[in-house]
Design an enzyme around this catalytic site. Structure first.
Site, mmCIF file in Angstrom:
data_model
loop_
_atom_site.group_PDB
_atom_site.id
_atom_site.type_symbol
_atom_site.label_atom_id
_atom_site.label_comp_id
_atom_site.label_asym_id
_atom_site.label_seq_id
_atom_site.Cartn_x
_atom_site.Cartn_y
_atom_site.Cartn_z
ATOM 1 N N HIS A 83 0.853 -1.185 0.000
ATOM 2 C CA HIS A 83 0.000 0.000 0.000
ATOM 3 C C HIS A 83 0.890 1.237 0.000
ATOM 4 O O HIS A 83 2.115 1.151 0.157
ATOM 5 C CB HIS A 83 -0.949 0.008 1.194
ATOM 6 N N ASP A 104 -0.041 6.963 -3.716
ATOM 7 C CA ASP A 104 -1.197 6.665 -4.556
ATOM 8 C C ASP A 104 -1.460 7.748 -5.602
ATOM 9 O O ASP A 104 -1.620 7.451 -6.784
ATOM 10 C CB ASP A 104 -2.452 6.507 -3.693
#
Length: 383
Positions: free
Chosen positions: A133, A163
């Site tokens: 992540h 991200d």
């Protein structure tokens, strides 16, 4: 309506950076068809864990829900790609190939298509096949180590750097570059976007400062932009709120000293790191003597490099954001508007986030599928 009007994009639904990239493309006018997973119940699922209408990252595009375990669904995607300009996906390496939708298969149908791939670790490397992540990608890239205050553990900046900054925006930039090149060469290509690469790239200026001896790469909270400096810091005000100060240049620093009411003779040595702690302690006391609004009345709209620290519930009310229309409403849902701005081809949000499968017939029809083709897909369970 947007500089990418006329560009056709197929987005294989995912989470986080992939949808952010597709949102940016849709905001800029691209016609994006989002391939959502078909819900076996027939009700349609969501990627937000709730009401799909609140999934802001999915705004501006149409949704086609397919069962990608069904060969007819795979063939449908390949047919869509025959006339599309771009396809994007965010699976682990090898997943699209196993589905029969890898770059080789897609480019056989359309050699000019841009195939945008989004992963955390990239298409190769020891970490490539494993899960991760944002927090992991910015950790390996050196970003996370730099974030936080001195003598404290690193603080993740939500998932903005990996991200969205190092992932979604990098893929959108790569797609724009590849589209320009394809118009010259007539050939498509594959874009390998890795969040670890993108996050590392965002650190480029810090590596330059480190080489010049102006940045300590082994410590956090001691450098000019990481809360080490007293003139680049967040200060608490008397009412428990906060203001931001970024008075790096000498003329801005002089104005900070003047407007804060401190003794200028004691704050002359701006870049002497040995004095930063003492200077900061003084400013911490000074800023607590007034409320945030009172400091705004003194410092706002000056060249101090000042702004109040606003909450998500306050930002739309600030005069600057209000005048620029930085935040918009789509179907009653407040959200950031498209960026950047263009003088002629102004981007707009064309539609709210779709329900999965909401545009099955409309999207397929626009890509040349006949009514009988669509009925066959329904009968096969592909859609």
């Amino acid at each position: 309506m947007g500089p990418l009007q006329g560009i056709k994009v197929i987005e294989i639904a995912g989470i986080g950076p992939g949808p952010f990239c597709a949102m940016m493309l849709a905001d800029m006018g691209a016609d994006v068809i989002r391939i959502d997973r078909k819900d076996p119940s027939g009700r349609g699922g969501t990627t937000a864990g709730g009401n799909a209408r609140f999934d802001v990252l999915n705004r501006g595009r149409r949704s086609l829900a397919l069962d990608l375990k069904n060969p007819e669904a795979i063939e449908t995607v390949l047919k869509l790609c025959e006339t599309a300009d771009v396809i994007t996906e965010g699976f682990r390496p090898g997943v699209m190939e196993r589905l029969g939708l890898g770059p080789d298969e897609v480019m056989k149908r359309n050699p000019k298509i841009i195939y945008g791939r989004m992963t955390g670790w990239g298409q190769e490397g020891p970490y490539a096949p494993v899960a991760g992540h944002d927090i992991n990608y910015i950790a390996l890239s050196g970003v996370l180590h730099c974030l936080g205050r001195e003598d404290s553990k690193p603080v993740p900046p939500m998932n903005l750097v990996g991200d969205f900054g190092g992932g979604g925006m990098m893929l959108a930039f790569g797609i724009a570059c590849a589209l320009i090149e394809a118009n010259k060469s007539g050939k498509g290509q594959v874009i390998d976007t890795a969040m670890v690469d993108g996050a590392a790239l965002l650190m480029a200026p810090m590596y330059g400062m480190q080489a010049m001896g102006r940045w300590d790469g082994d410590k956090r909270g001691v450098n000019i932009l990481d809360t080490g400096a007293h003139f680049y810091e967040v200060y608490e005000t008397g009412d428990g709120k906060y203001v931001s100060i970024g008075s790096i240049e000498p003329q801005f620093y002089k104005l900070l000293v003047e407007k804060s009411g401190i003794d200028a003779s004691e704050f002359q040595d701006q870049h002497n790191k040995d004095k930063w702690r003492g200077y900061k302690a003084t400013l911490e006391k000074v800023f607590k003597t007034k409320t945030r609004d009172e400091w705004c009345a003194i410092m706002e709209y000056t060249d101090i490099c000042f702004a109040p620290v606003l909450s998500m519930n306050e930002v739309h009310e600030h005069p600057h954001n209000a005048e620029r229309g930085t935040f918009i409403e789509v179907n009653g849902l407040r959200q950031p508007g498209p960026a950047p701005r263009f003088s002629r081809t102004k981007p707009v949000v064309k539609r709210p986030p779709p329900l999965p499968g909401e545009h099955n017939e409309e999207a397929l029809g626009d890509y040349g599928f006949s009514a009988s083709d669509i009925e066959k897909l329904k009968a096969s369970g592909a859609i």
